[in-house]
Design an enzyme around this catalytic site. Structure first.
Site, PDB file in Angstrom:
ATOM      1  N   SER A 136       0.847  -1.184   0.000  1.00 56.76           N
ATOM      2  CA  SER A 136       0.000   0.000   0.000  1.00 56.76           C
ATOM      3  C   SER A 136       0.885   1.238   0.000  1.00 56.76           C
ATOM      4  O   SER A 136       2.007   1.212   0.519  1.00 56.76           O
ATOM      5  CB  SER A 136      -0.897   0.008   1.242  1.00 56.76           C
ATOM      6  OG  SER A 136      -1.554   1.254   1.401  1.00 56.76           O
ATOM      7  N   TYR A 148      -0.712  -0.445  10.718  1.00 53.98           N
ATOM      8  CA  TYR A 148      -0.991  -0.889   9.353  1.00 53.98           C
ATOM      9  C   TYR A 148       0.100  -0.405   8.407  1.00 53.98           C
ATOM     10  O   TYR A 148       0.638  -1.182   7.605  1.00 53.98           O
ATOM     11  CB  TYR A 148      -2.357  -0.373   8.899  1.00 53.98           C
ATOM     12  CG  TYR A 148      -2.657  -0.701   7.453  1.00 53.98           C
ATOM     13  CD1 TYR A 148      -3.065  -1.982   7.092  1.00 53.98           C
ATOM     14  CD2 TYR A 148      -2.526   0.260   6.446  1.00 53.98           C
ATOM     15  CE1 TYR A 148      -3.329  -2.294   5.758  1.00 53.98           C
ATOM     16  CE2 TYR A 148      -2.793  -0.043   5.124  1.00 53.98           C
ATOM     17  CZ  TYR A 148      -3.192  -1.326   4.786  1.00 53.98           C
ATOM     18  OH  TYR A 148      -3.448  -1.638   3.464  1.00 53.98           O
TER      19      TYR A 148
END
Length: 257
Positions: A136, A148
């Site tokens: 990501s 994350y």
């Protein structure tokens, strides 16, 4: 026929990888937790593209279930591994249950490590194969969901290092680093996406199409969309203290809303 194993294959980017690889003539091994959705997905892809689709239910946060996927990768001839399964958690780190954080680490990091480790020996021995690790753009920006983002930074760094080490083996590795993509991901994470401009959104079809094109070109990192490429490029030019300050302010603002 070549075979692709895809984790998180029932929705979003994973489902789109399944569709596009099936359209290219790959038999599929589809891994996900939701058995009913897996079976429905299998039937649709088999009917449309005439490929074999094997359902492999597994929760990758569970070590025993993950081991069953590792065993398949060690004993079967898998040409493409797509480590797509992953999830985010909304809210402050200190307010999130540590077991949920551990599950995120197990799925986003440990599964990528272990499934890649299981698949590579066979690929290297055959002199061909590809591993796509879905990362990501969050991995380039500390503070945008600290845990994350850290997992995705690891995925990208791991892929870059492994890609270099595989030079000359015939095996390719690529980290796919999309920005905001219209899938179930944000709803499942509890993210408030109302304020995100339309111009920053991508669709899964475009993300996967660009990724497979970059894989064929021998790239190690794929960032779909010129806007996101520019955002990441600017972020990489900023001194780390400045980048940490900017993303920290954004994270603090998000946590107040």
């Amino acid at each position: 026929m070549p075979t692709a194993l895809i984790t998180g294959a029932t929705a979003g980017i994973g489902a789109e990888f399944a569709r596009q690889l099936a359209a290219r003539g790959h038999d599929l091994i589809a891994v996900a937790r939701d058995v009913d959705r897996l079976k429905a997905h299998e039937a649709a892809l088999s009917a449309r593209y005439g490929v074999d689709v094997e359902v492999l239910p597994a929760d990758l946060s569970d070590s025993e279930q993950r081991r069953s996927v590792e065993d398949v990768l060690r004993t079967r001839s898998v040409d493409v591994l797509v480590n797509n399964a992953g999830f985010g958690l909304n809210g402050r780190f200190a307010d999130t249950a540590v077991d949920r954080l551990q599950s995120q680490l197990d799925v986003n990091v440990a599964s990528v490590l272990r499934l890649t480790h299981a698949a590579l020996p066979g690929m290297v021995e055959r002199g061909s194969g590809s591993v796509v690790n879905v990362s990501s753009v969050a991995g380039f920006f500390p503070g945008t969901g600290a845990a994350y983002g850290a997992t995705k930074a690891w995925v990208t760094a791991f892929t870059e290092g492994m890609s270099a080490s595989l030079t000359g083996t015939g095996v390719r590795m690529l980290a796919l680093c999309p920005g905001f993509t219209r899938t179930e991901f944000h709803a499942r994470s509890g993210d408030d996406t109302a304020g995100i401009p339309d111009a920053l959104w991508l669709d899964a079809e475009r993300v996967v199409r660009d990724c497979l094109h970059d894989l064929e070109r021998g790239k190690t990192i794929s960032i779909p969309g010129k806007r996101w490429q520019a955002i990441v490029g600017v972020g990489r030019l900023l001194p780390p203290p400045v980048l940490r300050t900017l993303t920290g302010k954004l994270a603090a603002r998000r946590n107040r809303t």
